[in-house]
Scaffold this active site. Sequence first.
Site, short mmCIF file in Angstrom:
data_model
loop_
_atom_site.label_atom_id
_atom_site.label_comp_id
_atom_site.label_asym_id
_atom_site.label_seq_id
_atom_site.Cartn_x
_atom_site.Cartn_y
_atom_site.Cartn_z
N ASN A 55 -10.20 -0.29 0.35
CA ASN A 55 -8.73 -0.22 0.36
C ASN A 55 -8.21 -0.73 -0.99
O ASN A 55 -8.35 -1.91 -1.29
CB ASN A 55 -8.21 -1.07 1.53
CG ASN A 55 -6.70 -1.09 1.62
OD1 ASN A 55 -6.00 -0.69 0.69
ND2 ASN A 55 -6.19 -1.58 2.73
N HIS A 99 -3.40 6.93 3.13
CA HIS A 99 -3.81 5.63 2.60
C HIS A 99 -5.19 5.31 3.17
O HIS A 99 -5.42 5.43 4.37
CB HIS A 99 -2.79 4.57 3.00
CG HIS A 99 -3.23 3.18 2.68
ND1 HIS A 99 -3.77 2.85 1.46
CD2 HIS A 99 -3.22 2.04 3.41
CE1 HIS A 99 -4.07 1.56 1.46
NE2 HIS A 99 -3.75 1.05 2.64
N CYS A 104 0.82 -1.23 0.00
CA CYS A 104 0.00 0.00 0.00
C CYS A 104 0.85 1.28 0.00
O CYS A 104 0.34 2.36 -0.27
CB CYS A 104 -0.94 -0.01 1.20
SG CYS A 104 -1.91 -1.51 1.29
O1 UT7 Z 1 -3.74 -1.58 3.77
C1 UT7 Z 1 -2.94 -1.59 4.91
C2 UT7 Z 1 -3.13 -2.72 5.75
N1 UT7 Z 1 -4.47 -3.03 6.19
C3 UT7 Z 1 -5.04 -2.38 7.23
O2 UT7 Z 1 -4.55 -1.37 7.67
C4 UT7 Z 1 -6.26 -3.02 7.86
C5 UT7 Z 1 -6.15 -2.90 9.36
N2 UT7 Z 1 -7.15 -3.61 10.14
C6 UT7 Z 1 -8.47 -3.28 10.15
O3 UT7 Z 1 -8.91 -2.42 9.41
C7 UT7 Z 1 -9.36 -3.95 11.16
O4 UT7 Z 1 -8.56 -4.73 12.03
C8 UT7 Z 1 -10.49 -4.83 10.56
C9 UT7 Z 1 -11.53 -3.97 9.89
C10 UT7 Z 1 -9.92 -5.82 9.58
C11 UT7 Z 1 -11.19 -5.60 11.67
O5 UT7 Z 1 -11.72 -4.68 12.63
P1 UT7 Z 1 -11.44 -4.90 14.17
O6 UT7 Z 1 -12.15 -3.85 14.88
O7 UT7 Z 1 -9.95 -4.98 14.38
O8 UT7 Z 1 -12.16 -6.28 14.45
P2 UT7 Z 1 -11.54 -7.61 15.09
O9 UT7 Z 1 -10.69 -8.31 14.09
O10 UT7 Z 1 -10.98 -7.30 16.43
O11 UT7 Z 1 -12.87 -8.44 15.29
C12 UT7 Z 1 -13.89 -8.03 16.20
C13 UT7 Z 1 -15.08 -8.96 16.04
C14 UT7 Z 1 -14.69 -10.43 16.02
O12 UT7 Z 1 -15.74 -11.15 16.66
P3 UT7 Z 1 -15.56 -11.66 18.18
O13 UT7 Z 1 -14.36 -12.57 18.16
O14 UT7 Z 1 -15.34 -10.43 18.99
O15 UT7 Z 1 -16.85 -12.35 18.46
C15 UT7 Z 1 -14.72 -10.78 14.56
O16 UT7 Z 1 -15.00 -12.14 14.33
O17 UT7 Z 1 -15.70 -8.69 14.78
C16 UT7 Z 1 -15.84 -9.91 14.07
N3 UT7 Z 1 -15.75 -9.61 12.64
C17 UT7 Z 1 -16.84 -9.30 11.91
N4 UT7 Z 1 -18.14 -9.19 12.21
C18 UT7 Z 1 -18.98 -8.85 11.23
C19 UT7 Z 1 -14.66 -9.56 11.86
N5 UT7 Z 1 -15.00 -9.23 10.61
C20 UT7 Z 1 -16.35 -9.07 10.62
C21 UT7 Z 1 -17.28 -8.71 9.62
N6 UT7 Z 1 -18.58 -8.61 9.98
N7 UT7 Z 1 -16.92 -8.45 8.35
#
Ligand code: UT7
Length: 327
Positions: free
Chosen positions: A284, A254, A114
Amino acid sequence: MGIGIKILGTGTYFPKKILNNKDLEKIVDTSDEWIISRTGIKERRISSKSELTSDLAYEASKKAIKSAKLTNEQIDLIIVTTITPDMPFPATACLLQRKLGIKSIPAFDISASCSGFIYGLATAKAFIESGLYKTVLLVSSEELSKITDWDDRSTCILFGDGAGAMVLTASYKTNDCLSIFLGSDGIYSELLFLPGGGTAFPTSKNTVSQNLHKIKMQGNKIFKHAISKMVFAAKKALMLASKKKDDIRFFIPHQANIRIIESVAKKIGVSINNFFINITKTGNTSSASVITALDEAIKNGTVKNGDLVELIAFGSGLTWGAAVLRI
Ligand code: UT7
């Protein structure tokens, strides 16, 4: 003064097909509300099966060359940044060169995820300042949809396709590129990667059945690194340009996650209103993200002639970078 950089034009191309969050609800266990609140994304563009990364690059390049008021023949170096090339080799830049009908000039790809556009900018700047090449077409083109795991709800909601291009030339009167700062740290390479298809895991039935040809990401860890590295890079590039944050008309970050952008703005001490955000409709798009956002900001009048902008990027590698430009 010595040789400076003049930005002559920019251009963008997004595929026609829109995939919105409601469409994603039918593919994985997610909701429009979760995606908007956790990422800021409402929709993203998806390329068709026959539409290649070099095709998106070609469309963006045509617009950038037109806005630069040049002909294809006046370009003497092509750099493409991508992590989704048409094929492992030849370089997508060579395939783009063929589509543009430009003969003999050098063309090569850069892989810096990225942060690719800022790495490409640094490379273009070095070639121009050294006097080796005068006019560079720098294109960032990505089709993340083709390497996305459409069964993984934590990644498939994030990514989109698109391409952005910039034409830069040598100038003895102005310098539109005030500073560039780059960084990387390979120790964290497994936080965001695509393991299959290289020498580590050459393509086989096993790599396909183990799903190794799709994006793997530890979102939470990447999230924290993204904020700290973007803030660090932004401050460094400001310092190298001898500018203060208040001198910058717009920050072009980004577009990975709205919460990352909000946190970066807060830590730099700048109002979020001074950050250009278009993630809502693009998702993204990896290295295409910063240049397509900059092009949109220029074309819709948000950024005007003479304004200072700061580009800030972060991606897998890890890689990061920032640049202060005069538009
Ligand atoms: O391009 C450069 C590199 N990329 C980035 O910079 C991306 C960086 N990361 C992110 O943007 C975020 O970490 C995500 C958007 C990918 C995830 O958001 P988060 O707030 O970090 O969520 P998490 O991974 O901590 O998950 C929280 C909960 C989990 O459920 P439990 O275990 O708490 O029950 C996940 O299973 O949200 C759940 N979850 C979802 N729920 C509904 C994860 N993805 C989804 C989804 N829909 N799409």
